[in-house]
Design a protein around this motif. Structure first.
Motif, mmCIF file in Angstrom:
data_model
loop_
_atom_site.group_PDB
_atom_site.id
_atom_site.type_symbol
_atom_site.label_atom_id
_atom_site.label_comp_id
_atom_site.label_asym_id
_atom_site.label_seq_id
_atom_site.Cartn_x
_atom_site.Cartn_y
_atom_site.Cartn_z
ATOM 1 N N ARG A 12 1.059 -1.082 -0.005
ATOM 2 C CA ARG A 12 -0.051 -0.062 -0.069
ATOM 3 C C ARG A 12 1.025 1.501 0.109
ATOM 4 N N HIS A 13 2.225 1.585 0.042
ATOM 5 C CA HIS A 13 2.576 1.746 0.812
ATOM 6 C C HIS A 13 4.613 1.845 1.407
ATOM 7 N N MET A 60 4.678 5.687 13.085
ATOM 8 C CA MET A 60 3.810 6.549 12.459
ATOM 9 C C MET A 60 2.929 6.061 11.037
ATOM 10 N N GLN A 61 4.219 4.986 10.910
ATOM 11 C CA GLN A 61 3.666 4.283 9.736
ATOM 12 C C GLN A 61 2.567 3.340 9.791
ATOM 13 N N LYS A 62 1.840 3.268 8.703
ATOM 14 C CA LYS A 62 0.423 2.196 8.689
ATOM 15 C C LYS A 62 0.773 0.947 8.661
ATOM 16 N N MET A 63 -0.326 0.173 8.988
ATOM 17 C CA MET A 63 -0.100 -1.756 8.551
ATOM 18 C C MET A 63 -0.080 -1.498 6.951
ATOM 19 N N SER A 65 2.576 -0.957 5.226
ATOM 20 C CA SER A 65 3.731 -0.327 4.785
ATOM 21 C C SER A 65 4.585 -1.173 4.460
ATOM 22 N N ASP A 92 8.570 -7.055 5.871
ATOM 23 C CA ASP A 92 8.076 -6.277 5.695
ATOM 24 C C ASP A 92 9.023 -5.100 5.317
#
Ligand SMILES: [Zn+2]
Length: 152
Positions: A12-13, A60-63, A65, A92
């Motif tokens: 996603r990121h 602060m990164q979301k799941m 990433s 990850d």
């Protein structure tokens, strides 16, 4: 080191964290992500880098990433630690080091810890002078490999 850095698709990121040399290695991936209109962020690690900034950024990164970290080995080690502390698992993230990788070896006689370049088979203990052969035996506690008496 491996220069075959491939883009893990479907995330996603994407996060790119690198020093100034490392970012050049990541450029082909950044281009792919840019062209694909996928969201991404870049953080450059400079000489006067403050690890807290990276730590906050990673936390602060979301799941979902995915992190690419590319830096000189000693910096990369720190980055990996920060990423793991921020909850990034091996799945990850990809870590790509370059330059000389230094490892520690501890002396079987005096338990002193000496530093050498990875791949160097033996070294004299910095403390007692004993010629040490670097073994595969790694101690998590000491973050060092056991050095045996080198056979002459
Ligand atoms: Zn020693």
């Amino acid at each position: 080191m491996s220069r075959n850095i491939t883009l893990v698709p479907g995330k996603r990121h994407y996060l790119f964290c690198a020093d100034e040399e490392g970012i050049k290695l990541l450029q082909p991936l950044i281009d792919v992500v840019k062209d694909g209109n996928v969201s991404y962020e870049i953080q450059i690690v400079k000489d006067n880098w403050n690890p807290i900034l990276s730590s906050e950024w990673l936390s602060m990164q979301k799941m979902g990433s995915f992190l690419y970290a590319t830096a000189e080995w000693n910096v990369l080690k720190k980055l990996k630690q920060l990423a793991e502390d921020a909850g990034f698992s091996e799945e990850d993230a990809q870590y790509i080091g370059y330059g000389k990788e230094l490892i520690k070896v501890f002396c079987c006689r005096c338990h002193g810890i000496s530093i050498l370049e990875k791949g160097q088979p033996e070294r004299n203990c910095e403390y007692c002078g004993l010629l040490l052969e670097v073994s595969d035996h790694y101690s998590q506690l000491r973050d060092a490999f056991l050095g045996y008496v080198a056979k002459l």
